[in-house]
Design a protein around this motif. Structure first.
Motif, PDB file in Angstrom:
ATOM      1  N   UNK A 130       7.283 -14.606  45.104  1.00 43.93           N
ATOM      2  CA  UNK A 130       6.479 -15.469  45.965  1.00 43.93           C
ATOM      3  C   UNK A 130       7.327 -16.320  46.911  1.00 43.93           C
ATOM      4  N   UNK A 131       8.571 -16.575  46.563  1.00 43.73           N
ATOM      5  CA  UNK A 131       9.405 -17.395  47.425  1.00 43.73           C
ATOM      6  C   UNK A 131      10.135 -16.631  48.513  1.00 43.73           C
ATOM      7  N   UNK A 132      10.039 -15.304  48.480  1.00 41.57           N
ATOM      8  CA  UNK A 132      10.770 -14.505  49.479  1.00 41.57           C
ATOM      9  C   UNK A 132       9.991 -14.457  50.793  1.00 41.57           C
ATOM     10  N   UNK A 133      10.724 -14.481  51.887  1.00 38.86           N
ATOM     11  CA  UNK A 133      10.110 -14.584  53.208  1.00 38.86           C
ATOM     12  C   UNK A 133       9.188 -13.411  53.505  1.00 38.86           C
ATOM     13  N   UNK A 134       9.554 -12.221  53.045  1.00 39.69           N
ATOM     14  CA  UNK A 134       8.741 -11.055  53.376  1.00 39.69           C
ATOM     15  C   UNK A 134       7.410 -11.071  52.621  1.00 39.69           C
ATOM     16  N   UNK A 135       7.370 -11.715  51.458  1.00 45.68           N
ATOM     17  CA  UNK A 135       6.110 -11.843  50.723  1.00 45.68           C
ATOM     18  C   UNK A 135       5.177 -12.802  51.459  1.00 45.68           C
ATOM     19  N   UNK A 136       5.721 -13.896  51.927  1.00 45.64           N
ATOM     20  CA  UNK A 136       4.902 -14.852  52.683  1.00 45.64           C
ATOM     21  C   UNK A 136       4.330 -14.204  53.938  1.00 45.64           C
ATOM     22  N   UNK A 137       5.162 -13.404  54.630  1.00 52.97           N
ATOM     23  CA  UNK A 137       4.678 -12.742  55.851  1.00 52.97           C
ATOM     24  C   UNK A 137       3.644 -11.682  55.520  1.00 52.97           C
ATOM     25  N   UNK A 138       3.866 -10.924  54.446  1.00 52.75           N
ATOM     26  CA  UNK A 138       2.936  -9.854  54.088  1.00 52.75           C
ATOM     27  C   UNK A 138       1.594 -10.403  53.627  1.00 52.75           C
ATOM     28  N   UNK A 139       1.597 -11.592  53.050  1.00 54.02           N
ATOM     29  CA  UNK A 139       0.357 -12.180  52.547  1.00 54.02           C
ATOM     30  C   UNK A 139      -0.628 -12.468  53.671  1.00 54.02           C
ATOM     31  N   UNK A 140      -0.133 -12.577  54.892  1.00 52.56           N
ATOM     32  CA  UNK A 140      -0.996 -12.918  56.029  1.00 52.56           C
ATOM     33  C   UNK A 140      -1.401 -11.707  56.853  1.00 52.56           C
ATOM     34  N   UNK A 141      -1.077 -10.496  56.379  1.00 54.10           N
ATOM     35  CA  UNK A 141      -1.389  -9.299  57.162  1.00 54.10           C
ATOM     36  C   UNK A 141      -2.877  -9.039  57.234  1.00 54.10           C
ATOM     37  N   UNK A 142      -3.318  -8.611  58.395  1.00 54.04           N
ATOM     38  CA  UNK A 142      -4.701  -8.177  58.575  1.00 54.04           C
ATOM     39  C   UNK A 142      -4.798  -6.690  58.267  1.00 54.04           C
ATOM     40  N   UNK A 143      -5.985  -6.190  57.971  1.00 52.36           N
ATOM     41  CA  UNK A 143      -6.144  -4.756  57.715  1.00 52.36           C
ATOM     42  C   UNK A 143      -5.572  -3.919  58.851  1.00 52.36           C
ATOM     43  N   UNK A 144      -4.807  -2.890  58.484  1.00 53.92           N
ATOM     44  CA  UNK A 144      -4.204  -1.994  59.474  1.00 53.92           C
ATOM     45  C   UNK A 144      -2.866  -2.453  59.996  1.00 53.92           C
ATOM     46  N   UNK A 145      -2.454  -3.686  59.725  1.00 51.66           N
ATOM     47  CA  UNK A 145      -1.165  -4.179  60.197  1.00 51.66           C
ATOM     48  C   UNK A 145      -0.044  -3.757  59.245  1.00 51.66           C
ATOM     49  N   UNK A 146       1.129  -3.612  59.809  1.00 56.50           N
ATOM     50  CA  UNK A 146       2.329  -3.292  59.018  1.00 56.50           C
ATOM     51  C   UNK A 146       3.371  -4.367  59.307  1.00 56.50           C
ATOM     52  N   UNK A 147       3.894  -4.940  58.251  1.00 53.34           N
ATOM     53  CA  UNK A 147       4.959  -5.926  58.417  1.00 53.34           C
ATOM     54  C   UNK A 147       6.302  -5.220  58.247  1.00 53.34           C
ATOM     55  N   UNK A 148       7.220  -5.515  59.145  1.00 53.30           N
ATOM     56  CA  UNK A 148       8.584  -4.998  59.054  1.00 53.30           C
ATOM     57  C   UNK A 148       9.519  -6.186  58.957  1.00 53.30           C
ATOM     58  N   UNK A 149      10.265  -6.234  57.886  1.00 52.08           N
ATOM     59  CA  UNK A 149      11.127  -7.383  57.632  1.00 52.08           C
ATOM     60  C   UNK A 149      12.394  -7.302  58.463  1.00 52.08           C
ATOM     61  N   UNK A 166       9.018  -2.792  54.333  1.00 52.79           N
ATOM     62  CA  UNK A 166       7.784  -2.493  55.055  1.00 52.79           C
ATOM     63  C   UNK A 166       6.622  -2.853  54.137  1.00 52.79           C
ATOM     64  N   UNK A 167       5.671  -3.599  54.652  1.00 53.08           N
ATOM     65  CA  UNK A 167       4.536  -4.029  53.835  1.00 53.08           C
ATOM     66  C   UNK A 167       3.238  -3.701  54.535  1.00 53.08           C
ATOM     67  N   UNK A 168       2.267  -3.250  53.731  1.00 52.47           N
ATOM     68  CA  UNK A 168       0.922  -2.983  54.241  1.00 52.47           C
ATOM     69  C   UNK A 168      -0.082  -3.578  53.264  1.00 52.47           C
ATOM     70  N   UNK A 169      -1.113  -4.232  53.758  1.00 52.93           N
ATOM     71  CA  UNK A 169      -2.098  -4.837  52.855  1.00 52.93           C
ATOM     72  C   UNK A 169      -2.937  -3.773  52.145  1.00 52.93           C
ATOM     73  N   UNK A 170      -3.305  -4.077  50.912  1.00 59.33           N
ATOM     74  CA  UNK A 170      -4.223  -3.213  50.169  1.00 59.33           C
ATOM     75  C   UNK A 170      -5.625  -3.795  50.334  1.00 59.33           C
TER      76      UNK A 170
END
Length: 398
Positions: free
Chosen positions: A144-163, A184-188
Motif C-alpha cells: 500500500x505504501x508503494x507509489x505504483x499501488x497508489x497510482x493504480x488504485x485511481x485507475x478508471x476502467x480500461x486505463x493502464x498504468x505504466x510505472x 503495468x497495472x490494470x483495474x479489475x
C-alpha cells in the motif's frame, strides 16, 4: 632577358591560354566537390544517428505495447474477476493457475500479481531463476505504501498504468543483483461494474535494456541513453552512471549537468523539465538526438549520441582523398597541356629555326615541314626560296 624570352615563347603563351580556359571550371568543380560531398557525408551520419534513435524507440514502444495488452487481458480473466468480486480464498488457486500459465509463456515477466483495493497482495507468481513460484499467503506483502499501488488504485476502467522504470525492490531494499522493472497495472472490474483491485505485471526490463544498448550494431559509434523526467540516467553506456536517480542508486549523474546545452534546449533541470517530442542538439564535441518514449506522463527521453569526431571523420577522410585526386589531376592536366602545346608550337619553331639558317646563308637547309595547313604552306615557300637562292648562288659562282 633569356628567361623572359623563354616565357614569352609561343609554347608558353599557348599553355597560359589553355590553363586560363581550364582552370576556372576545374576550380569551381573541385571547390563544389570539396565542400558539398563531405557535407553530404556529415548529413548522412546525422541521419544515421537519428535512425538509430528511432530504431531504439521502436524497440522500447514494442515492448511496452505488448505488456500493456497482456495486462489488460489478465485483468479481464474470468477467474480474476470472480475472485476479486467474492474475495473467497478458495478461488485464489484458479487465479494462480492462470497466472502461472501466462507467466510460463512470457519469460520476461518477473511477477504477475493480483492486489486488492487496499494494496495487499492476494495472488502472486514470481519468476526465480528459471522457476515459477506461486507464493503462499505467508509470502504475500502489503504494497500500500508503494507509489505504483497508489497510482493504480485511481485507475478508471480500461486505463493502464505504466510505472517509472526503476530497480526492483524487495523487503524495502533494492534487489541484488539489480533487476530493472516496469510495472503495468490494470483495474479489475467486476460484473457489477465495481472496481475491485488491480492486476500488476512486473516486466523484467533487462532484455529491453540490452536491446537498447545493442541498437546501432557493434560497429556503430552511437551510444544510447535513457533518462527520466528529471534528467537522471536510467540507461547509460557507462554502467556506473545508470540508475543514478534518487529512486534508485542516487549517484546523482544527470544529463542536464553533463550537457548543459541539452538542459537549455528542453528547459530542463534536475528539478524537472518540459521536453519537446523531438530534439536535435549539436555541441562542440558530440551530436545528440532525443525523443520521448512511453506514456507522456513518464517523461522518458531516449537519447542517441555520437562523438562529433566520429560524425566528421568520413568527411575529413574524403576531403583528404579529394585533395590527392585534385592534385594528381592537376599534375596530369599540366603535363597534357605542356605536351599538346609542344606539338602545336613545333611548326612555328621549325619555321623560325629554318629562317635563321637560311638568313645565315645556309641555302641547302630545308625546313621540310610535313603539314598541309597554312604553316605548311609557309614552310614550303621557304624551302622553294632557299632552293632558288641556292641555284642563283651557284650561277654567280659559275
Amino acid at each position: 632577358p633569356r628567361l623572359r624570352g623563354r616565357f614569352s615563347s609561343l609554347r608558353w603563351k599557348l599553355a597560359a591560354v589553355f590553363v586560363a580556359l581550364a582552370l576556372p571550371p576545374l576550380v569551381i568543380a573541385a571547390g563544389y566537390l570539396y565542400y558539398e560531398l563531405p557535407r553530404s557525408l556529415e548529413d548522412e551520419a546525422r541521419v544515421e544517428l537519428s535512425a538509430d534513435q528511432r530504431a531504439a524507440a521502436s524497440v522500447f514502444e514494442r515492448h511496452v505495447a505488448g505488456v500493456e495488452a497482456d495486462t489488460s487481458i489478465l485483468a479481464d480473466l474470468p477467474a480474476v474477476r470472480r475472485y476479486a468480486a467474492a474475495g473467497d480464498p478458495m478461488l485464489a488457486p484458479d487465479v494462480e493457475a492462470d497466472f502461472l500459465l501466462f507467466a510460463a509463456a512470457h519469460t520476461n515477466y518477473l511477477q504477475v500479481r493480483y492486489i486488492d483495493q487496499t494494496g495487499q497482495e492476494r495472488v502472486r507468481v514470481d519468476r526465480r531463476a528459471d522457476a515459477l513460484i506461486a507464493l503462499p499467503e505467508s509470502g504475500l506483502q502489503d504494497k500500500s505504501g508503494r507509489y505504483y499501488v497508489e497510482a493504480a488504485s485511481a485507475l478508471a476502467p480500461g486505463e493502464i498504468y505504466i510505472s517509472p522504470l526503476d530497480l526492483n525492490r524487495e523487503r524495502g531494499g533494492i534487489q541484488e543483483p539489480h533487476v530493472p522493472v516496469i510495472r503495468f497495472a490494470a483495474p479489475v472490474i467486476t460484473e457489477s461494474g465495481e472496481r475491485a483491485g488491480f492486476v500488476i505485471v512486473n516486466l523484467d526490463a533487462s532484455s529491453l535494456v540490452a536491446e537498447l544498448r545493442a541498437t546501432g550494431g557493434p560497429d556503430s559509434d552511437t551510444d544510447l541513453m535513457l533518462i527520466d523526467d528529471e534528467g537522471y540516467y536510467l540507461v547509460h553506456p557507462d554502467a556506473g552512471r545508470s540508475w543514478s536517480g534518487p529512486r534508485d542508486l542516487d549517484t546523482g549523474w544527470n544529463l542536464y549537468d553533463d550537457v548543459p546545452e541539452f538542459a537549455a534546449l528542453v528547459g530542463g533541470t534536475a528539478e524537472g523539465k518540459s521536453a519537446p517530442a523531438q530534439l536535435d542538439l549539436r555541441t562542440s564535441d558530440q551530436q545528440l538526438v532525443a525523443g520521448e518514449v512511453g506514456p507522456p506522463e513518464r517523461g522518458w527521453l531516449l537519447v542517441a549520441s555520437a562523438p562529433e569526431s566520429a560524425i566528421l571523420a568520413p568527411a575529413r577522410t574524403l576531403r583528404f582523398q579529394l585533395l590527392l585526386v585534385f592534385g594528381a589531376m592537376t599534375a596530369v592536366g599540366l603535363g597534357v597541356i605542356w605536351f599538346a602545346t609542344g606539338r602545336l608550337s613545333r611548326p612555328a619553331r621549325l619555321l623560325r629555326e629554318g629562317a635563321v639558317q637560311i638568313g645565315r646563308g645556309d641555302f641547302q637547309h630545308r625546313i621540310g615541314l610535313p603539314s598541309s595547313d597554312e604553316l605548311g604552306d609557309v614552310a614550303h615557300a621557304f624551302d622553294q626560296m632557299a632552293e632558288q637562292l641556292e641555284d642563283s648562288y651557284r650561277t654567280l659562282e659559275g
